[in-house]
Enzyme design. Structure first.
Site, short mmCIF file in Angstrom:
data_model
loop_
_atom_site.label_atom_id
_atom_site.label_comp_id
_atom_site.label_asym_id
_atom_site.label_seq_id
_atom_site.Cartn_x
_atom_site.Cartn_y
_atom_site.Cartn_z
N GLU A 22 -25.41 8.57 47.55
CA GLU A 22 -25.23 7.60 46.46
C GLU A 22 -24.15 6.58 46.86
O GLU A 22 -23.03 6.96 47.19
CB GLU A 22 -24.83 8.34 45.18
N GLN A 61 -21.24 12.39 46.56
CA GLN A 61 -20.19 11.42 46.30
C GLN A 61 -18.83 12.05 46.01
O GLN A 61 -17.81 11.62 46.53
CB GLN A 61 -20.60 10.50 45.15
N ILE A 98 -21.16 18.51 43.73
CA ILE A 98 -21.86 19.48 44.58
C ILE A 98 -22.45 20.60 43.74
O ILE A 98 -23.36 21.30 44.18
CB ILE A 98 -20.90 20.03 45.66
N HIS A 100 -13.64 15.15 37.69
CA HIS A 100 -13.32 14.45 38.93
C HIS A 100 -12.08 15.04 39.58
O HIS A 100 -11.32 14.33 40.24
CB HIS A 100 -13.12 12.94 38.67
#
Length: 803
Positions: free
Chosen positions: A494, A547, A552, A592
């Protein structure tokens, strides 16, 4: 649509007749294997059975269109297909059912997978590639429903790459990209997200993929009305049908009992996919499942009498038989002879496979009975050992477990005794375990010279006037060197292509090396990994980018069930040296934060997990991995792309060793072990600790799987007598894994004067923002105080209580 008669114009009727009857014999042999295989499970000779009965005729048609060089990624009912292409015999079929651990006798997995899972051998014994263009190829099956689909995408995409990308040495791998990837799946499994993700991706990529849906209307006991909108998968996929203005699929439907039209349909699909590189979907309808889903239950429990009657009438083998007689190809008497021969051949194959499986085990049984007799005659507990011997001797069909278990129990009765035959028994047990354990545990990683751990380190070198540059520039220029040197390398993910990844580590490389080699993909992590697996199986060297490490999780099932087990479940006969590039550590917020290490460590055994502290180390890992045969995940430090590093003068050549730790700072008081972004905090904290008289040794793990193969950490602990692992994963995750390695593998406990410590993140995911990071993951102050507390316990006078 063509008919079978049209397809046979170039052969004589006698040849045509012989071909049809040969197909019928294969169908009968396959069916008899299913019937007798079920009986073997129910009598206890095999543990579980899942068979291809009811799918024989369409698989014969598929086999006719399948060419050498082609690839299969299949469903665990494709035994007829494998028999038709000559890649499994009835004897091998039963060897798989019995879990024979001899790869020569059970070439599908050496007993590591249940029957019905098929593979061909891509590698020589030394790990080198066979000529895959001169053989029929099947990638190794997996059980998870639809799990074969992502890999299928990559197998098909490889043909496109071989055809379109110049400079690749295609010897052994492709003939102008003419190879088709053939997938098979049950209709119920099309409900899985992996199926839809793969269908969409293949339509976008326009790759030579033919997917057959074996439709028998059920998913175990659940009817299609609960599985699929409109109860018809090809109906709801009609929007994928290509037209004059738009790319898409060719969608074909055919009855699973209609031999003539099945053959014609598969020939048509093969021609379109092979020549035009267009994906094809073949919906094979009106199939049956004569014995139900598996040996775990009976389909009479959930199918109505009317449905069972319909299945008997529409059994594909019975329909095939009727067609042969109606077409004048053979008489009833001829077919009866074929059927009788099939039954006889399969019975003989079953008997031979069982005897071959049992013979070496019986030999061990006889050996041990003799040893136990001698031990019993000399032991004070001889009466109990004799009972064990007699128990073992009465087992007509022993397992290796039966034998070794009896031996080990017998040895217990000799505790405190010392005589010659006890030593013989002990040695026999040790020898048995040493020789038998590898039958079940070898080949998790490559065991030839291609092992990633065999690649030697080449340190980064620098000019005297080396510039300080952003870490991303080192990565970018190293990737440029890789792509220039290795035309078989592809990088995709991506935002990977046009903008050069979200952190500019691939800036400008798509423009330089082309859209096929540095490519953007859709947001579809599972099939990104699938692309990589399939292309790596076919000899390319893909780098699949996820990314962020957090994402994952979308792909962890494919990584765990397929990639991580491939070399193991084929006992070294297939490999997929895929490199997964991602980034993580210490960003912001719940999704994140990039520290799913514990999960990856648990689920991805068989894949190297590498955690470089900076981009120079990361670049070295990529260079190392491209020379090895094991798959790997490289986790780049997300907050390191803009940090300054000296520019090496040997990009493309420097190599970071795998399974080797690095001592960043030597010390005498305590060993601090960490990795990735947290290591930088540990490094700074070590300077602060030194200012108050605590001299810490700092070790960078670098490689979590494999871990510290040289046992350098225990050498440090032997010097400092104290150890602390600092990690940003949740408690019980990577820090616990590291501590287990240090204590239980390296036996560091004997050198410890203080309790070993772990300092990890809080058990929740990090809250958003700088404060969220500070209060969720180990900070410099947390590390300082934790180390200080250890030293306070050692010497309260030198280090009085801090707070």
């Amino acid at each position: 649509m063509q008919t079978l008669t049209n397809l046979s114009n170039n052969i004589s009727f006698d040849d045509f007749k012989a071909e049809v009857l040969s197909d019928y014999k294969i169908a009968m042999i396959s069916r008899e294997c299913s019937l007798l295989g079920r009986r073997e499970v129910l009598t206890g000779k095999a543990k579980f059975g899942i068979f291809g009965d009811g799918k024989e005729v369409p698989q014969l048609a598929m086999a006719k269109a399948f060419m050498k060089g082609d690839w299969r990624s299949g469903y665990y009912r494709d035994q007829t297909f494998m028999m038709a292409i000559g890649e499994i015999t009835p004897e091998q079929f039963f060897a798989g059912l019995y879990a024979n651990t001899n790869i020569e006798l059970e070439p599908m997995s050496a007993g590591r997978q249940m029957g019905g899972h098929f593979v061909t051998h891509s590698l020589n014994d030394n790990g080198s590639w066979k000529n895959l263009t001169e053989q029929y190829n099947s990638s190794a099956d997996i059980s998870p429903t639809a799990g074969q689909m992502p890999r299928l995408l990559g197998l098909a995409q490889a043909s496109k790459i071989f055809r379109k990308v110049k400079g690749i040495d295609t010897t052994n791998f492709s003939v102008n990209g003419n190879e088709v990837a053939w997938g098979t799946i049950g209709n119920a499994s099309t409900s899985e997200g992996l199926f839809f993700e793969t269908i969409n991706a293949a339509g976008v990529l326009q790759v030579p993929m033919v997917i057959s849906i074996w439709d028998d209307e059920y998913g175990i006991s659940v009817h299609a009305k609960h599985q699929t909108t409109k109860e018809n998968i090809s109906e709801i996929l009609k929007g994928f049908q290509r037209d004059k203005e738009n790319n898409g699929y060719e969608i074909l439907r055919v009855k699973g009992w209609d031999y003539a039209n099945l053959v014609a349909t598969y020939q048509e699909a093969s021609a379109i996919a092979r020549e035009e590189h267009v994906p094809i979907l073949i919906h094979v309808q009106e199939l049956t499942q004569p014995q139900g889903h598996s040996t775990s239950g009976s389909h009479e429990r959930y199918k109505s009498p009317e449905r069972l009657e319909w299945e008997a009438d529409h059994d594909c083998n019975a329909k095939f038989r009727d067609w042969i007689i109606e077409s004048g190809i053979a008489t009833n008497e001829v077919l009866i002879d074929i059927e009788r021969a099939a039954k006889r051949d399969v019975r003989e194959a079953r008997k031979k496979a069982w005897n071959t499986f049992l013979r070496p085990i019986k030999k061990e049984q006889v050996e041990l009975v003799s040893i136990l007799s001698q031990v019993a005659s000399q032991s004070v507990n001889g009466v109990f050992i004799t009972k064990l011997k007699d128990s073992l001797e009465r087992i007509d069909e022993p397992t290796r477990k039966d034998i070794l278990s009896h031996a080990r129990k017998a040895l217990r009765y000799t505790i405190g005794e010392s005589f010659h035959d006890k030593k013989i028994l002990s040695n026999w047990i040790n020898s048995n375990i040493e020789s038998t354990q590898p039958k079940f545990s070898s080949h998790l990683y490559c065991e030839t010279q291609g092992a990633n751990t065999s690649i030697k380190e080449i340190k980064a070198s620098y000019n005297d006037d080396a510039d300080l540059v952003d870490g991303r520039v080192i990565l970018r220029d190293n990737f440029d060197a890789i792509l220039t040197k290795h035309p078989e390398v592809l990088i995709f993910g991506e935002d990977t292509g046009n903008i050069g990844d979200v952190n500019q580590g691939l800036e400008g490389l798509q423009e330089k090396h082309g859209e096929l080699r540095v490519a953007d993909t859709g947001i579809r992590e599972a099939t990104i990994i699938g692309q990589g697996i399939g292309m790596a199986i076919r000899g390319l060297r893909p780098i699949a980018e996820i990314q962020y490490l957090d994402y994952i999780l979308y792909a962890i099932q494919i990584i765990s069930d397929d990639l991580a087990t491939l070399h193991y479940r084929t006992k070294g006969k297939q490999k997929a040296p895929l490199i997964i590039r991602t980034r993580g550590h210490r960003l912001e917020g719940i999704w994140h934060s990039g520290s799913q290490m514990g999960g990856v460590l648990s689920l991805a055994k068989g894949v190297n997990l590498l955690v470089p502290r900076n981009m120079t180390k990361a670049a070295g890992f990529y260079n190392t991995l491209l020379l090895g045969d094991d798959p790997a995940i490289v986790v780049e430090c997300l907050n390191g792309y803009r940090l300054k590093e000296k520019m090496p003068n040997n990009l493309g050549a420097l190599k970071t060793p795998i399974g080797v730790v690095e001592t960043i700072k030597e010390g005498t008081d305590i060993t601090l072990v960490s990795y990735g972004s947290t290591l930088r905090i540990v490094e700074q904290t070590a300077k602060d600790l030194l200012a108050i008289g605590i001299d810490a040794e700092v070790i960078d793990v670098q490689s979590l799987m494999p871990f510290d193969l040289n046992h350098d950490i225990v050498k440090s602990v032997e010097k400092t007598n104290r150890v602390m692992i600092i990690d940003e994963d949740v408690p019980g995750g990577a820090s616990a894994y590291i501590l287990d390695k240090i204590l239980n593998e390296q036996n560091a406990f004997q050198y410890l004067d203080s309790s070993p410590k772990t300092l990890s993140a809080k058990p929740h995911r990090p809250a958003y923002g700088n404060d969220g990071d500070y209060f969720s993951k180990p900070s410099a102050e947390d590390i300082f105080e934790a180390v200080y507390e250890v030293m306070h316990e050692v010497s309260p006078n030198d280090f009085p209580k801090l707070r």
